[in-house]
Design an enzyme around this catalytic site. Structure first.
Site, PDB file in Angstrom:
ATOM      1  CG  HIS A  25      58.067  11.123  -9.616  1.00 50.88           C
ATOM      2  ND1 HIS A  25      58.621   9.869  -9.724  1.00 50.88           N
ATOM      3  CD2 HIS A  25      57.065  11.014  -8.704  1.00 50.88           C
ATOM      4  CE1 HIS A  25      57.991   9.040  -8.919  1.00 50.88           C
ATOM      5  NE2 HIS A  25      57.044   9.708  -8.276  1.00 50.88           N
ATOM      6  CD  GLU A  26      54.639  13.852  -7.556  1.00 50.58           C
ATOM      7  OE1 GLU A  26      53.478  13.417  -7.731  1.00 50.58           O
ATOM      8  OE2 GLU A  26      55.448  13.316  -6.774  1.00 50.58           O
ATOM      9  CG  HIS A  29      52.329   9.934 -10.033  1.00 48.29           C
ATOM     10  ND1 HIS A  29      52.361   8.561 -10.123  1.00 48.29           N
ATOM     11  CD2 HIS A  29      53.355  10.272  -9.196  1.00 48.29           C
ATOM     12  CE1 HIS A  29      53.340   8.085  -9.374  1.00 48.29           C
ATOM     13  NE2 HIS A  29      53.968   9.110  -8.805  1.00 48.29           N
TER      14      HIS A  29
END
Length: 374
Positions: A25-26, A29
């Protein structure tokens, strides 16, 4: 007799699930942020005490922390939850300011925020693609083979050879679609449309309830229509078809999540059915013990759930940021700092309340409060 995996296996499996999915997920980003020219100052897996830290050549500080229940990427200039510019940002040099999150256009900021949930879905789709390429898929039309006594199917007059067309307003193509939909409709009165001799028959009845216990002693409530189908076909999936199958499967899982959430909001399903981190940890250990195939599939399911939850329009979550960017796009200017501050404080309170509720549910399902009360 139950066959629980034990605390060590459960903890190990949970750390793998959370660690992998938070990193994925990170990383979404982080990668899109880099592509947009934003400097990442910190990339953290977990919170609390730092276990290991290193800094790369771009100046990003990577760290793994003691409490692995989440993570974050802190971009340059990202000084508060709402990512609003302040005096420190204004005083940066033009070169430093150009590397900050706030300096980027609306669409770039939106892309950076959206990338986290998006990569969770992509990660799950890749896993499902691997499954269908390895094992193929089964196709079973929703044609009645047998009818159970005293079931909803019997009460509405279904007969062998009938084909289910839709249930609760949703079109049914495969028997697996019917199973997934019915499973979420336990004890609910729904409209069922089926076909016999090219004639459509519309009926209403209450879906039955089936309680199933797994080998670990957990009990689950499922809806039961009371019909079976035996026209099962197994086929291989080509590399070109695999993405379509995986995307459709992902959409089906999201539909189940939306249906379940809608039932909780409308009161059709108890909030007690919602689980939290402790329940995820428990199931992680159980799926790990069942084998790699079950465990990897579970990781895909949690990845889809993580992506969906983060897209909810709740301040503090990615969806909350995207909601404010949508408002900014319409108004041609951001919401006021006071409004954003109020919204993110409210969002934080809502998230904390939700976590407390699901943790209470988890502890209740483990029998903690029953044990304390004697």
């Amino acid at each position: 007799m139950t066959d629980n995996p034990g605390i060590l296996i459960t903890l190990f499996a949970f750390l793998i699930v959370i660690g992998v999915l938070v990193f994925v997920h990170e990383m979404g980003h982080y990668m899109v942020g880099r592509w947009c020219g934003v400097k990442a100052e910190t990339f953290s897996i977990g919170f609390g005490k730092e276990l290991t830290v290193w800094t790369d050549k771009r100046g990003t500080r990577w760290k793994i922390c003691m409490l692995p229940l989440g993570g974050y990427v802190q971009f340059a200039g990202d000084m508060d939850p709402a990512s609003t510019p302040n005096d420190d940002w204004v005083n940066l040099s033009p070169e430093e300011r150009n590397q900050t999150f706030q300096s980027k256009s609306l669409w770039k900021r939106s892309a950076i925020v959206f990338a986290g949930p998006a990569i969770n879905f992509i990660f799950a789709i890749l896993i499902i693609m691997g499954f269908v390429l390895t094992y193929g898929v089964t196709t079973t039309p929703p044609i009645v083979a047998e009818i159970s006594e005293n079931s909803a199917a019997e009460r509405i007059g279904m007969q062998p050879g009938d084909r289910v067309v839709s249930i609760d307003g949703d079109k049914v193509e495969l028997f697996s679609d019917l199973q997934k939909k019915v499973a979420l409709l336990a004890d609910q009165n729904v409209e069922i449309i089926y076909e016999r001799d090219d004639q459509l028959i519309t009926k209403q009845d209450t879906i039955g309830v089936q309680i199933i216990s797994d080998r670990f002693g957990n009990e689950y409530e499922f809806g039961l229509l009371g019909m079976s189908s035996n026209q099962i076909e197994w086929r291989d999936v080509s590399l070109a078809e695999a993405p379509v199958v995986a995307v459709n499967e992902t959409i089906g899982i999201v539909d189940q999540i939306v249906t379940t959430l809608g039932q909780v909001i409308t009161g059709k399903r108890s909030i007690k059915d919602l689980g939290g981190p402790l329940k995820i940890a428990q199931v992680s250990g159980e799926q790990f013990k069942l084998g790699l195939r079950n465990f990897v599939w579970f990781v895909a399911l949690i990845s889809i759930n993580l992506g969906f939850i983060n897209l909810l329009p709740i301040p503090m979550l990615d969806g909350g940021h995207l909601m404010f960017y949508a408002i900014e796009a319409v108004r041609r200017k951001p919401a006021s700092a006071k409004v954003q501050e109020w919204a993110f404080k409210s969002g934080f309170a809502l998230v904390v309340t939700f976590m407390l509720v699901v943790t209470f549910n988890d502890l209740t399902s483990f029998g903690l409060f029953s044990a304390l009360s004697g």
